[in-house]
Design an enzyme around this catalytic site. Structure first.
Site, mmCIF file in Angstrom:
data_model
loop_
_atom_site.group_PDB
_atom_site.id
_atom_site.type_symbol
_atom_site.label_atom_id
_atom_site.label_comp_id
_atom_site.label_asym_id
_atom_site.label_seq_id
_atom_site.Cartn_x
_atom_site.Cartn_y
_atom_site.Cartn_z
ATOM 1 N N ARG A 1 1.280 -1.771 -6.293
ATOM 2 C CA ARG A 1 0.903 -3.189 -6.371
ATOM 3 C C ARG A 1 0.104 -3.673 -5.183
ATOM 4 O O ARG A 1 -0.509 -4.729 -5.230
ATOM 5 C CB ARG A 1 2.189 -4.043 -6.486
ATOM 6 C CG ARG A 1 2.986 -3.756 -7.727
ATOM 7 C CD ARG A 1 4.438 -4.124 -7.553
ATOM 8 N NE ARG A 1 5.117 -3.217 -6.630
ATOM 9 C CZ ARG A 1 6.367 -3.339 -6.231
ATOM 10 N NH1 ARG A 1 7.095 -4.342 -6.681
ATOM 11 N NH2 ARG A 1 6.909 -2.464 -5.396
ATOM 12 N N TYR B 1 -12.355 -2.295 -16.376
ATOM 13 C CA TYR B 1 -13.321 -2.423 -17.478
ATOM 14 C C TYR B 1 -12.627 -3.168 -18.614
ATOM 15 O O TYR B 1 -11.495 -2.846 -18.967
ATOM 16 C CB TYR B 1 -13.687 -0.997 -17.897
ATOM 17 C CG TYR B 1 -14.751 -0.856 -18.938
ATOM 18 C CD1 TYR B 1 -16.096 -0.846 -18.587
ATOM 19 C CD2 TYR B 1 -14.420 -0.687 -20.272
ATOM 20 C CE1 TYR B 1 -17.079 -0.680 -19.542
ATOM 21 C CE2 TYR B 1 -15.395 -0.520 -21.241
ATOM 22 C CZ TYR B 1 -16.728 -0.513 -20.869
ATOM 23 O OH TYR B 1 -17.698 -0.345 -21.809
ATOM 24 N N ALA C 1 -11.864 -4.035 -22.279
ATOM 25 C CA ALA C 1 -12.002 -3.576 -23.661
ATOM 26 C C ALA C 1 -11.922 -4.749 -24.638
ATOM 27 O O ALA C 1 -11.953 -4.562 -25.850
ATOM 28 C CB ALA C 1 -10.937 -2.530 -23.982
ATOM 29 N N ARG D 1 1.621 10.347 -4.624
ATOM 30 C CA ARG D 1 0.854 10.895 -5.746
ATOM 31 C C ARG D 1 0.129 12.193 -5.441
ATOM 32 O O ARG D 1 -0.311 12.863 -6.381
ATOM 33 C CB ARG D 1 -0.147 9.830 -6.247
ATOM 34 C CG ARG D 1 0.490 8.516 -6.659
ATOM 35 C CD ARG D 1 1.506 8.694 -7.776
ATOM 36 N NE ARG D 1 2.064 7.412 -8.188
ATOM 37 C CZ ARG D 1 2.920 7.270 -9.203
ATOM 38 N NH1 ARG D 1 3.323 8.317 -9.888
ATOM 39 N NH2 ARG D 1 3.387 6.078 -9.504
HETATM 40 C C1 LIG Z 1 7.405 10.984 -8.835
HETATM 41 C C2 LIG Z 1 7.494 9.557 -9.292
HETATM 42 C C3 LIG Z 1 8.278 9.214 -10.372
HETATM 43 C C4 LIG Z 1 8.366 7.881 -10.801
HETATM 44 N N1 LIG Z 1 9.128 7.572 -11.894
HETATM 45 C C5 LIG Z 1 9.194 6.284 -12.326
HETATM 46 C C6 LIG Z 1 9.973 5.914 -13.472
HETATM 47 O O1 LIG Z 1 10.603 6.748 -14.090
HETATM 48 N N2 LIG Z 1 9.975 4.602 -13.866
HETATM 49 C C7 LIG Z 1 9.271 3.642 -13.187
HETATM 50 O O2 LIG Z 1 9.330 2.481 -13.590
HETATM 51 N N3 LIG Z 1 8.547 3.957 -12.099
HETATM 52 C C8 LIG Z 1 8.479 5.241 -11.656
HETATM 53 N N4 LIG Z 1 7.718 5.549 -10.567
HETATM 54 C C9 LIG Z 1 6.959 4.476 -9.897
HETATM 55 C C10 LIG Z 1 7.640 4.053 -8.591
HETATM 56 O O3 LIG Z 1 8.946 3.568 -8.823
HETATM 57 C C11 LIG Z 1 6.796 2.978 -7.884
HETATM 58 O O4 LIG Z 1 6.666 1.863 -8.747
HETATM 59 C C12 LIG Z 1 5.412 3.461 -7.546
HETATM 60 O O5 LIG Z 1 5.463 4.730 -6.945
HETATM 61 C C13 LIG Z 1 4.736 2.468 -6.600
HETATM 62 O O6 LIG Z 1 5.409 2.525 -5.371
HETATM 63 P P1 LIG Z 1 5.607 1.238 -4.474
HETATM 64 O O7 LIG Z 1 6.252 0.141 -5.242
HETATM 65 O O8 LIG Z 1 6.290 1.684 -3.228
HETATM 66 O O9 LIG Z 1 4.062 0.876 -4.125
HETATM 67 P P2 LIG Z 1 3.405 -0.548 -3.916
HETATM 68 O O10 LIG Z 1 3.538 -1.372 -5.150
HETATM 69 O O11 LIG Z 1 2.011 -0.270 -3.426
HETATM 70 O O12 LIG Z 1 4.245 -1.210 -2.790
HETATM 71 C C14 LIG Z 1 4.248 -0.674 -1.456
HETATM 72 C C15 LIG Z 1 5.480 -1.242 -0.764
HETATM 73 O O13 LIG Z 1 5.329 -2.661 -0.642
HETATM 74 C C16 LIG Z 1 6.579 -3.293 -0.878
HETATM 75 N N5 LIG Z 1 6.447 -4.176 -2.051
HETATM 76 C C17 LIG Z 1 5.353 -4.333 -2.844
HETATM 77 N N6 LIG Z 1 5.572 -5.263 -3.773
HETATM 78 C C18 LIG Z 1 6.833 -5.701 -3.578
HETATM 79 C C19 LIG Z 1 7.662 -6.646 -4.247
HETATM 80 N N7 LIG Z 1 7.240 -7.362 -5.278
HETATM 81 N N8 LIG Z 1 8.911 -6.809 -3.797
HETATM 82 C C20 LIG Z 1 9.385 -6.120 -2.743
HETATM 83 N N9 LIG Z 1 8.659 -5.202 -2.058
HETATM 84 C C21 LIG Z 1 7.394 -4.996 -2.492
HETATM 85 C C22 LIG Z 1 7.607 -2.179 -1.090
HETATM 86 O O14 LIG Z 1 8.165 -1.861 0.158
HETATM 87 C C23 LIG Z 1 6.769 -1.012 -1.547
HETATM 88 O O15 LIG Z 1 7.342 0.263 -1.270
HETATM 89 C C24 LIG Z 1 7.629 6.870 -10.109
HETATM 90 C C25 LIG Z 1 6.838 7.222 -9.005
HETATM 91 C C26 LIG Z 1 6.762 8.537 -8.595
HETATM 92 C C27 LIG Z 1 5.891 8.876 -7.410
#
Ligand SMILES: Cc1cc2nc3c(=O)[nH]c(=O)nc-3n(C[C@H](O)[C@H](O)[C@H](O)COP(=O)(O)OP(=O)(O)OC[C@H]3O[C@@H](n4cnc5c(N)ncnc54)[C@H](O)[C@@H]3O)c2cc1C
Length: 301
Positions: free
Chosen positions: A114, A121, A123, A223
């Protein structure tokens, strides 16, 4: 084909026009600017713009007037210190903007990150191209028996051929139906925003994606990791290669502390200390669960 000859010509024209600037320039990144790096069968990533370089990280950390220090070693040491101590905001001073062409099912994983800015793009506005991701035979694998989120042995023989045929046939059929519903030939033609719902998740979409270096590293750590699905990992690896050329010192610190390093729980530290003292420790007397122990042994043997 990821790019048409016209698109390639546009890129070459953009690369042929240079402007003098006082801004920070990363020679490594200039070589990538606008160029498409092909990923999967029809996808690519290309750097559209960037802000900052290794010096910009140092400059922000010191809140200084110039570009870093005169001593590269000092700069690298500071960058390593910042990375080691999770001092993240100096890395947020660098940004990258990418143009990415990717299958929709990869985009669904990617969009979960996020802390980036996205423009995709439309659609609703435009008709999607007839381009679908079809896995190469060396990626056509069965469900993993040890990892619920992964793949195991390769499919082979008639099963592999059948699966590939199904993927191609369904994609072609869905796209034919999409075109038929859109057509205004002798009928009103369904709206583009509705017709698209019939398309499969392996169709390609495109977006511009802008993110700062701190959050890019977070994305790459998740990733470009071997646990990530192959189809997003190859994009992360292509971006990582550009990032290495853009900010070599920051990337080296990231590779060392994040990609190559690991974090330890207090229980894991205690086990390591006991092992260093010559004690044989097993999962039962480690205080760790079976899953924790498996992951611990993967790293420490
Ligand atoms: C191997 C793997 C398996 C996965 N499997 C699943 C799955 O089965 N189901 C699923 O739904 N997702 C899954 N995911 C997605 C994962 O849960 C995360 O949504 C995704 O990796 C993005 O990570 P993030 O939220 O840390 O990143 P970002 O959205 O870039 O956020 C970075 C950091 O900012 C903070 N942050 C950002 N927005 C907020 C907010 N609104 N509130 C609080 N803190 C925030 C957090 O500290 C976060 O770690 C998977 C990811 C991986 C890598």
């Amino acid at each position: 084909m990821p790019l048409t000859p016209d698109q390639r010509a546009e890129i070459e024209a953009a690369r042929a026009t240079a402007q003098p600037t006082l801004r920070a320039v990363s020679p490594g990144m200039e070589a990538h600017l606008y160029r498409a790096h092909e990923v999967l069968d029809h996808g690519f990533i290309r750097v559209i713009d960037y802000m900052g370089d290794d010096s910009a990280i140092v400059q922000a950390a010191r809140v200084s007037y110039g570009a870093g220090t005169k001593h590269v070693q000092n700069d690298e040491g500071l960058i390593r210190y910042l990375m080691r101590h999770w001092h993240s905001t100096p890395f947020e001073m660098c940004e990258i903007k990418l143009h990415v062409k990717l299958p929709v099912f990869v985009a669904r994983q990617w969009i979960r990150h996020r802390t980036a800015n996205v423009n995709e793009y439309s659609a609703r506005y435009s008709i999607l191209d007839r381009e679908f991701y079809i896995p190469a035979p060396d990626q056509l694998a069965a469900q993993s028996t040890v990892n619920n989120q992964g793949r195991g042995d390769l499919l082979s023989g008639p099963e592999a051929a059948r699966v590939l045929e199904t993927l191609k046939r369904d994609a072609a059929q869905c796209y034919d139906d999409y075109e038929a519903m859109l057509s205004q030939d002798g009928q009103q033609g369904l709206a583009r925003e509705l017709a698209r719902m019939n398309l499969p998740m392996n169709i390609y979409t495109q977006w511009y994606w802008k993110v700062d270096l701190h959050n890019l590293f977070h994305f790459l750590r998740l990733r470009a990791d071997h646990h990530a699905q192959y189809e997003i990992r190859v994009y992360a690896e292509a971006i990582a290669a550009c990032t290495k050329d853009w900010v070599p010192a920051a990337y080296a610190a990231f590779e060392d502390y994040r990609m190559g390093g690991t974090t330890l729980s207090a229980k894991a530290m205690a086990v390591l200390k006991r092992r260093l003292a010559g004690e044989a420790v097993g999962q039962e007397d480690s205080g760790m669960s079976k899953g924790e122990w498996r992951e611990f042994v993967e790293v420490w043997g």
